[in-house]
Design an enzyme around this catalytic site. Structure first.
Site, PDB file in Angstrom:
ATOM      1  N   HIS A   1       0.880  -1.242   0.143  1.00 19.62           N
ATOM      2  CA  HIS A   1       0.036   0.032  -0.063  1.00 19.62           C
ATOM      3  C   HIS A   1       0.926   1.323  -0.065  1.00 19.62           C
ATOM      4  O   HIS A   1       1.651   1.414   1.021  1.00 19.62           O
ATOM      5  CB  HIS A   1      -0.886  -0.080   1.434  1.00 19.62           C
ATOM      6  CG  HIS A   1      -1.618  -1.220   1.567  1.00 19.62           C
ATOM      7  ND1 HIS A   1      -3.065  -1.254   1.006  1.00 19.62           N
ATOM      8  CD2 HIS A   1      -1.590  -2.447   1.977  1.00 19.62           C
ATOM      9  CE1 HIS A   1      -3.719  -2.371   1.275  1.00 19.62           C
ATOM     10  NE2 HIS A   1      -2.378  -3.281   1.877  1.00 19.62           N
TER      11      HIS A   1
ATOM     12  N   HIS B   1      -8.098  -8.291  -0.412  1.00 12.60           N
ATOM     13  CA  HIS B   1      -7.737  -8.553   0.818  1.00 12.60           C
ATOM     14  C   HIS B   1      -8.769  -9.674   1.140  1.00 12.60           C
ATOM     15  O   HIS B   1     -10.047  -9.284   1.315  1.00 12.60           O
ATOM     16  CB  HIS B   1      -7.551  -7.589   1.795  1.00 12.60           C
ATOM     17  CG  HIS B   1      -6.355  -6.788   1.594  1.00 12.60           C
ATOM     18  ND1 HIS B   1      -5.919  -6.003   0.256  1.00 12.60           N
ATOM     19  CD2 HIS B   1      -5.408  -6.285   2.537  1.00 12.60           C
ATOM     20  CE1 HIS B   1      -4.987  -5.282   0.451  1.00 12.60           C
ATOM     21  NE2 HIS B   1      -4.493  -5.540   1.861  1.00 12.60           N
TER      22      HIS B   1
ATOM     23  N   GLU C   1      -7.302 -12.291   6.000  1.00  9.22           N
ATOM     24  CA  GLU C   1      -6.171 -11.887   6.874  1.00  9.22           C
ATOM     25  C   GLU C   1      -6.861 -11.649   8.438  1.00  9.22           C
ATOM     26  O   GLU C   1      -6.390 -12.613   9.195  1.00  9.22           O
ATOM     27  CB  GLU C   1      -6.199 -10.288   6.751  1.00  9.22           C
ATOM     28  CG  GLU C   1      -4.990  -9.521   7.231  1.00  9.22           C
ATOM     29  CD  GLU C   1      -4.981  -7.893   7.180  1.00  9.22           C
ATOM     30  OE1 GLU C   1      -5.774  -7.411   6.414  1.00  9.22           O
ATOM     31  OE2 GLU C   1      -3.776  -7.215   7.488  1.00  9.22           O
TER      32      GLU C   1
ATOM     33  N   ASP D   1       2.681  -2.618   4.405  1.00 10.39           N
ATOM     34  CA  ASP D   1       2.995  -1.223   4.931  1.00 10.39           C
ATOM     35  C   ASP D   1       4.291  -0.985   5.433  1.00 10.39           C
ATOM     36  O   ASP D   1       4.264  -0.915   6.903  1.00 10.39           O
ATOM     37  CB  ASP D   1       1.734  -0.705   6.014  1.00 10.39           C
ATOM     38  CG  ASP D   1       0.434  -0.928   5.165  1.00 10.39           C
ATOM     39  OD1 ASP D   1       0.009  -0.234   4.377  1.00 10.39           O
ATOM     40  OD2 ASP D   1      -0.166  -2.229   5.340  1.00 10.39           O
TER      41      ASP D   1
HETATM   42  N1  HPA Z   1      -5.277  -4.833   5.591  1.00 11.73           N
HETATM   43  C1  HPA Z   1      -6.504  -4.039   5.160  1.00 11.73           C
HETATM   44  N2  HPA Z   1      -6.260  -2.959   4.580  1.00 11.73           N
HETATM   45  C2  HPA Z   1      -5.204  -2.395   4.754  1.00 11.73           C
HETATM   46  C3  HPA Z   1      -3.973  -3.047   5.033  1.00 11.73           C
HETATM   47  C4  HPA Z   1      -3.914  -4.333   5.545  1.00 11.73           C
HETATM   48  O1  HPA Z   1      -3.128  -4.851   5.724  1.00 11.73           O
HETATM   49  N3  HPA Z   1      -2.990  -1.896   4.779  1.00 11.73           N
HETATM   50  C5  HPA Z   1      -3.491  -1.012   4.439  1.00 11.73           C
HETATM   51  N4  HPA Z   1      -4.809  -0.832   4.143  1.00 11.73           N
HETATM   52 ZN    ZN Z   2      -2.501  -5.021   2.692  1.00 12.99          ZN
END
Ligand code: HPA
Ligand code: ZN
Length: 349
Positions: A28, A206, A209, A288
């Site tokens: 990101h 995503h 996670e 990040d």
């Molecule tokens: N997960 C979800 N959204 C995000 C992330 C992440 O790791 N990093 C920046 N936005």
């Molecule tokens: Zn991410």
């Protein structure tokens, strides 16, 4: 040991981890904003931050979950106002990526984080695209942008964002889905992803996670994503692991991120080696890096240090997977694979 065997012993890690070419597929760009640059841009733009210093900002990077990180990540991004700010942020990332032998980066950006503050879409995209052109000219790094929808907002807002970005369609190759996962399942965005596919955009999301393995399945079945970002909670479903391996669906895994956001207690508990063993196309990425303690090579080094059974073969496989999972043509993937083998061969000499 025979002399010729001794002279051609496999290179010891971590030299190959530091030197091998790789593609970064889960980054990101707003998450590459280092505290020093946040403070500098805040001063340049007259933005008041709730932190007195770079040190105070860095000290706040003790996260308990995804949301605790996102709150700070959005606060950090509030210093980005002008096209040159987006250029400076992306240029700093590319300089760092060049040092890590990143040959190609597919970069997420979150336009809604900026347009909600009145920043024009053109300033965001043109600033990032300018840095990408310069990175290609100066470092030979290839890159592409992926526009992410914030999943805590509505699908209507995602549609409006896609529409606003269409005048810049030539600057991005795909759409993604990020931000708060729990309670915001992929199916919330089925129609906007269908529209993105009609426009010829690549689709990623995503999933898995913090959200359950079921979100990985709905991202595949309803959003028709070509890659899953994170995806680590597939470990909860043997049937899903088997599917991901059979269909060779890439997972863009981010080991340091997963530990920082308390998905796992430490890197030794991270399932990446097991997923590799199961035949999945897993890749290593930084997510990040300014917030999670490291760029892509740091992720490789720390992961391999925590799992002594990972060796040269796994390092090569992970870099190879990063090329396979990228959205470039097969001829380019083959060129990078040859480059990778040449670097490993040189280090073995
Ligand atoms: N997960 C979800 N959204 C995000 C992330 C992440 O790791 N990093 C920046 N936005
Ligand atoms: Zn991410």
């Amino acid at each position: 040991m025979a002399a010729d065997t001794a002279s051609r012993k496999p290179p010891t890690l971590p030299a190959p981890l530091r030197r091998m070419p790789t593609a970064e597929l889960h980054l990101h760009i707003e998450g590459s904003l280092e505290p020093e640059l946040i403070v500098r841009l805040a001063q340049r733009n007259g933005v008041t931050l709730p932190f007195a210093s770079v040190e105070a900002l860095r000290a706040a990077y003790a996260f308990t979950d995804l949301q605790s990180f996102l709150d700070l990540y959005y606060a950090g991004a509030s210093v980005l106002l002008k096209e040159e700010d987006f250029f400076d942020m992306a240029w700093a990332y590319f300089e760092r990526a060049a040092a890590d032998n990143v040959v190609h980066a597919e970069i997420f950006f979150d336009p809604q984080t900026h347009t909600a503050r009145g920043v024009p879409m053109a300033a965001v995209i043109q600033g990032l695209a300018h840095a990408a052109r310069r990175a290609h000219a100066e470092y030979g790094i290839g890159s592409a942008l992926i526009l992410c929808f914030l999943r805590h907002l509505s699908e209507d807002e995602a549609f409006a964002t896609l529409e606003a970005a269409l005048p810049h369609r030539h600057h991005f190759i795909g759409v993604g889905l990020d931000s708060s996962e729990r309670g915001h399942p992929p199916e919330k965005f089925t129609r906007v992803f269908a529209r993105a596919r009609e426009l010829g955009l690549h689709c990623v999301a995503h999933a898995g996670e913090e959200g359950p393995a079921a979100y990985i399945e709905t991202a595949l079945d309803l959003l028709k994503v070509e890659r899953v970002d994170h995806g680590v909670r597939c470990t909860e479903s043997p049937a899903l692991i088997e599917r991901l391996a059979r269909q060779r669906v890439p997972l863009t895994v981010c080991p340091l991120s997963n530990v920082k956001l308390c998905v796992y207690p430490d890197l030794a508990a991270h399932p990446l080696p097991a997923l590799l063993d199961a035949g999945l196309c897993v890749t290593v990425n930084s997510d990040d890096p300014a917030y999670f303690g490291g760029y892509v090579v740091d992720n490789y080094l720390q992961l391999f240090a925590a799992h002594p059974r990972l060796g040269m073969q796994q390092a090569r496989q992970l870099a190879f997977n990063s090329f396979e999972a990228s959205f470039v043509d097969t001829a380019q993937k083959a060129r990078w694979a040859r480059e990778l083998d040449a670097v490993i061969e040189r280090l073995s000499g």
